[in-house]
Each structure stands twice: as C-alpha cells, then as structure tokens.
Design an enzyme around this catalytic site. Structure first.
Site, PDB file in Angstrom:
ATOM      1  N   GLU A 157      30.644  51.681  42.970  1.00 47.89           N
ATOM      2  CA  GLU A 157      31.147  50.436  43.075  1.00 47.89           C
ATOM      3  C   GLU A 157      31.261  50.080  44.556  1.00 47.89           C
ATOM      4  O   GLU A 157      31.564  50.613  45.556  1.00 47.89           O
ATOM      5  CB  GLU A 157      32.433  50.295  42.596  1.00 47.89           C
ATOM      6  CG  GLU A 157      33.030  48.602  42.396  1.00 47.89           C
ATOM      7  CD  GLU A 157      34.299  48.667  41.795  1.00 47.89           C
ATOM      8  OE1 GLU A 157      34.669  47.468  41.631  1.00 47.89           O
ATOM      9  OE2 GLU A 157      34.850  49.609  41.129  1.00 47.89           O
ATOM     10  N   GLU A 258      37.571  41.265  34.795  1.00 43.13           N
ATOM     11  CA  GLU A 258      38.454  42.208  35.852  1.00 43.13           C
ATOM     12  C   GLU A 258      39.288  41.079  36.694  1.00 43.13           C
ATOM     13  O   GLU A 258      38.941  41.177  38.014  1.00 43.13           O
ATOM     14  CB  GLU A 258      37.700  43.172  36.704  1.00 43.13           C
ATOM     15  CG  GLU A 258      38.511  44.229  37.190  1.00 43.13           C
ATOM     16  CD  GLU A 258      37.720  45.050  38.179  1.00 43.13           C
ATOM     17  OE1 GLU A 258      38.163  46.249  37.738  1.00 43.13           O
ATOM     18  OE2 GLU A 258      37.135  44.603  39.174  1.00 43.13           O
TER      19      GLU A 258
END
Length: 281
Positions: A157, A258
């Site tokens: 990520e 998110e």
C-alpha cells in the site's frame, strides 16, 4: 452523487477498523450486515498483540460467522494502535511481524479472506534506508509465500506524506516497484498494488492516471474523499469518473470503504451508495 451507474459495476466492502468504530469490535460485523454489506475488511484487529490466543480469534471468527459477513481483507500486524505504519521493515519489530504471519494467515483462512495487506513501516532514524528495504523484501517474501498457501494475494500500500511523512511508499510508482521486486523474488505473482484513491490524491497524484498506468497490478481499491477522509460526495474526488475508469481498465475486484463518517455516525454515511449496491454479487 446523482448517477450510480458506474458504482453499480463494482462490489463494495466496508472497513470495520474505521467505520463502525463507535461500536465494540465484535459488534461491527452485525452492524455492517444491518447496513446491507455482505463483506468487510480489517486492519490488524488486536492492537499490539501480534499473536492473540484461541479465545480472541474464535470470538472474532464467531462474530463474522453469526453476522453472515465475509472478511475479504486483513492487515498483517500494522501497529496502528501505537501510531506506527507497519512493522515489516523495522529491525526492532521484524520478529514480531514474522511471528504474526502464521496467525494472520490462519485467521484469514478461517474466514475465507483472499487478500492480506502488509504495511511497509516508517523510516527509522539512524538505520540505513537500504537495510530497511532489504529487510522489508525478506519479510514480504515470507508473507507472500504464506498468503499463497491459502490462495490469497499480498497487498502493498501507498500512504500519503501529509499524514505519514516517514513512510517511504508515498507514490504509486514506489509501491509498484516493491510489488515487482516481491514477485520477482518469489515467482508467485501474488503481490499486488493496493490502490487507495484517497492516499494518492493527498499525495498530489492523479488517481485516474494511476488507474490507467497500473491497472494490471491493482489487487484492491480503497476509497475516501479528499481532503478530510470522509465519504464520497463530501470532498473533491469525482468517484463516478474513477469507478468508470476502473471498469474500463478491467478491474473486477472489490472497492473498500475506508473513510470516516462526516457526521460521526457510520450507519448514516452510506446514502451515496444505494443499499442494493452494497451486497456481494
């Protein structure tokens, strides 16, 4: 957003470490189900405890099974509870990360989780960045093999430099470079890019251009609007365009929500996404 045509082409999952955070952990899967979601994801859910016991693991598995919600994504030990951004490149924490790998993979296997996310870890004062990168590659190779053993992918990520200034992967290209190195080292091809549109935008990158450039390496997508990390429609990103671009690029995976609910109540933050589009297909 008025037009949900582009959103209708995708499957959505809710991150229960940031949404429904106003509830105890074991109540969140049921809350997600009540809001219409059939799938969820989690940051490492046990805080600093990298090797929770059977009772804690069984409790979490039971909460998901009772709610009928699938856990589709899980972080390896991330130490977010201590303000860290991963442990795998940190010499002082590497052993904890390695001990966490089989625990996280076992939990993922029990819940049918197909993606495990490994946060890279911040730079450490006094430690050679090249040594950190070498350690990170060693640990990512271990994680990739473990994920492969249950048929899962390993995600790498990008974060953003505004919120995580010591995190070294603050561009899509930097994360892709790590993905390619892991795949070259393992020969498995199961390391993928976690394309977080919020972090890309906060970094000043063009999310649309990233989708076009790296569509073949994207393993998962996460979203929040910029600049305040709230739900779509509260900020600057054109999600209808971005969803359409993901479809055009051939992305068929899930999109993880998110974000922090702008009004503070998670169940009230989903009006932008019609209920019939929240369940898995």
């Amino acid at each position: 957003m008025n037009d949900v045509t582009a959103a209708a082409q995708h499957r959505f999952t809710v991150n229960l470490s940031i949404l429904f955070g106003e509830l105890p952990l074991l109540e969140r899967p049921a809350a997600a189900a009540a809001a219409g979601f059939a799938a969820a994801e989690l940051w490492w859910p046990f805080g600093e405890n990298h090797t929770p016991g059977a009772e804690e693991l069984d409790g979490l598995v039971g909460a998901f099974e009772a709610a009928g919600v699938q856990l589709t994504g899980l972080n390896f030990l991330d130490d977010l509870a201590r303000g860290a951004r991963g442990t795998l490149s940190l010499p002082a924490e590497s052993e904890r990360f390695r001990e966490n790998i089989p625990v996280a993979v076992h939990l993922a296997e029990r819940l049918g989780t197909g993606a495990l996310n490994a946060l890279y870890g911040n730079r450490v004062a006094g430690v050679d960045p090249a040594a950190q990168d070498a350690l990170a590659l060693e640990n990512l190779v271990l994680a990739a093999h473990a994920a492969h053993s249950i048929g899962a992918i390993l995600l790498v990520e990008t974060l953003n430099a505004v919120e995580s200034p010591e995190y070294p992967l603050v561009s899509a290209a930097a994360a892709i470079d790590v993905v390619d190195k892991v795949n070259a080292a393992t020969g498995l091809g199961n390391a993928k890019f976690l394309c977080d549109l919020y972090h890309l935008a906060r970094n000043g990158e063009d999310p649309a251009a990233v989708i076009t450039a790296y569509a073949d390496r994207i393993g998962h997508v996460q979203i929040a609007d910029t600049p305040n990390r709230n739900e779509p429609g509260t900020g600057e990103l054109d999600f209808e365009d971005l969803f359409a671009r993901l479809t055009a690029a051939g992305y068929q995976g899930r999109i993880g929500l998110e974000y922090r609910p702008a009004g503070g109540v998670s169940a009230e933050s989903f009006d932008w996404l019609p209920r019939e589009l929240r369940g898995a297909r």
